[in-house]
Motif scaffolding. Sequence first.
Motif, short mmCIF file in Angstrom:
data_model
loop_
_atom_site.label_atom_id
_atom_site.label_comp_id
_atom_site.label_asym_id
_atom_site.label_seq_id
_atom_site.Cartn_x
_atom_site.Cartn_y
_atom_site.Cartn_z
N ARG A 80 0.83 -1.22 0.00
CA ARG A 80 0.00 0.00 0.00
C ARG A 80 0.86 1.25 0.00
O ARG A 80 0.55 2.23 -0.67
N ASP A 81 1.95 1.22 0.75
CA ASP A 81 2.86 2.38 0.78
C ASP A 81 3.43 2.65 -0.62
O ASP A 81 3.60 3.80 -1.01
N LEU A 82 3.73 1.59 -1.36
CA LEU A 82 4.29 1.74 -2.70
C LEU A 82 3.23 2.13 -3.74
O LEU A 82 3.54 2.82 -4.71
N ALA A 83 2.00 1.70 -3.53
CA ALA A 83 0.95 1.87 -4.52
C ALA A 83 0.63 3.34 -4.80
O ALA A 83 0.25 3.69 -5.92
N ALA A 84 0.76 4.18 -3.79
CA ALA A 84 0.44 5.59 -3.98
C ALA A 84 1.33 6.23 -5.04
O ALA A 84 0.90 7.12 -5.77
N SER A 85 2.58 5.77 -5.15
CA SER A 85 3.48 6.35 -6.14
C SER A 85 3.58 5.52 -7.42
O SER A 85 3.76 6.08 -8.50
N ASP A 86 3.47 4.19 -7.34
CA ASP A 86 3.59 3.35 -8.53
C ASP A 86 2.91 2.00 -8.28
O ASP A 86 3.47 1.13 -7.59
N LEU A 87 1.73 1.83 -8.85
CA LEU A 87 0.98 0.59 -8.63
C LEU A 87 1.72 -0.62 -9.20
O LEU A 87 1.69 -1.70 -8.61
N GLY A 88 2.42 -0.45 -10.32
CA GLY A 88 3.17 -1.56 -10.90
C GLY A 88 4.24 -2.09 -9.95
O GLY A 88 4.42 -3.30 -9.81
N VAL A 89 4.95 -1.18 -9.30
CA VAL A 89 5.97 -1.58 -8.33
C VAL A 89 5.32 -2.28 -7.14
O VAL A 89 5.83 -3.29 -6.64
N ALA A 90 4.17 -1.77 -6.70
CA ALA A 90 3.46 -2.39 -5.57
C ALA A 90 3.00 -3.80 -5.93
O ALA A 90 3.12 -4.72 -5.12
N LEU A 91 2.49 -3.98 -7.13
CA LEU A 91 2.04 -5.31 -7.55
C LEU A 91 3.23 -6.26 -7.70
O LEU A 91 3.13 -7.44 -7.36
N THR A 92 4.35 -5.74 -8.19
CA THR A 92 5.57 -6.57 -8.27
C THR A 92 5.98 -7.02 -6.88
O THR A 92 6.32 -8.19 -6.67
N ARG A 93 5.96 -6.11 -5.93
CA ARG A 93 6.32 -6.44 -4.54
C ARG A 93 5.38 -7.51 -3.99
O ARG A 93 5.83 -8.44 -3.31
N ALA A 94 4.09 -7.38 -4.28
CA ALA A 94 3.12 -8.39 -3.80
C ALA A 94 3.43 -9.75 -4.43
O ALA A 94 3.44 -10.77 -3.72
N ALA A 95 3.68 -9.78 -5.73
CA ALA A 95 3.99 -11.04 -6.41
C ALA A 95 5.29 -11.63 -5.88
O ALA A 95 5.40 -12.85 -5.68
N ASP A 96 6.30 -10.78 -5.66
CA ASP A 96 7.56 -11.26 -5.09
C ASP A 96 7.34 -11.86 -3.71
O ASP A 96 7.91 -12.90 -3.37
N GLY A 97 6.54 -11.18 -2.90
CA GLY A 97 6.26 -11.67 -1.54
C GLY A 97 5.58 -13.02 -1.55
O GLY A 97 5.91 -13.90 -0.74
N VAL A 98 4.65 -13.20 -2.48
CA VAL A 98 3.95 -14.49 -2.60
C VAL A 98 4.89 -15.56 -3.16
O VAL A 98 4.95 -16.67 -2.64
N ALA A 99 5.65 -15.21 -4.18
CA ALA A 99 6.51 -16.19 -4.84
C ALA A 99 7.67 -16.66 -3.97
O ALA A 99 8.12 -17.80 -4.10
N THR A 100 8.14 -15.79 -3.07
CA THR A 100 9.32 -16.13 -2.27
C THR A 100 9.00 -16.36 -0.79
O THR A 100 9.93 -16.56 0.00
N HIS A 101 7.74 -16.39 -0.43
CA HIS A 101 7.38 -16.62 0.98
C HIS A 101 7.91 -17.98 1.40
O HIS A 101 7.72 -18.99 0.70
N PRO A 102 8.60 -18.07 2.54
CA PRO A 102 9.26 -19.33 2.91
C PRO A 102 8.31 -20.52 3.06
O PRO A 102 8.67 -21.64 2.70
N VAL A 103 7.12 -20.29 3.53
CA VAL A 103 6.17 -21.40 3.67
C VAL A 103 5.72 -21.86 2.29
O VAL A 103 5.66 -23.07 2.01
N ILE A 104 5.42 -20.93 1.41
CA ILE A 104 4.98 -21.30 0.06
C ILE A 104 6.10 -22.01 -0.69
O ILE A 104 5.87 -23.03 -1.33
N VAL A 105 7.31 -21.49 -0.59
CA VAL A 105 8.46 -22.14 -1.24
C VAL A 105 8.64 -23.56 -0.69
O VAL A 105 8.83 -24.51 -1.45
#
Length: 193
Positions: A80-105
């Motif tokens: 959310r902090d990133l989305a105010a300035s660049d939604l694409g960066v915020a969505l990348t961060r969300a996807a990175d968080g999901v893709a690299t979460h230790p439990v999911i990995v």
Amino acid sequence: MPDRSPRSRAGNAMGRTRTAALEGARRVLAEHGLRKATMSDVAVRGGLAKATLYNHFRTKDDLVAGLLHDDVAELAADCRDLAASDLGVALTRAADGVATHPVIVGLRSVEPTALLALAAPGAGEAWDAVRAEVAALLDAGERVSGPSHVDLVCRWLAGHVLEPGSQASREAGAALLAAGLPAAVRTTTFATP
């Protein structure tokens, strides 16, 4: 009755105990998967007595739900902090968080079928929390956060649970998604003289 507010000594101790339990759960789930994880293993890895763990989480499902809730909330706040300035960066961060979460990995390698339940839309309270956080993310990025837009982003993120792809593909997908989401219409009110 003792004061259990977050600022009290008892509240601080309860917070530390919950944090230890969730950290133990992260380690055990990443290593053993959902089926083989036991509350005893979580207690040991969290440095807690088993009875103390059960005071906070009655079942393994409660523990997993607590872990998902906390991790989703933390990732969403960053995004959310990133989305105010660049939604694409915020969505990348969300996807990175999901893709690299230790439990999911960990689950991807140990128990991949468990991921299907996590990534399935409508998978209970955890999915509802994700939907609410995605709506808030879109609002922060000043985009329409209607149900179809929220569902689109949620399904895109769910794809990264099952198949994370490369960093470059997550960035490209996030940029395309952000560009395709319509801007919210903001009304301005003017004061009358």
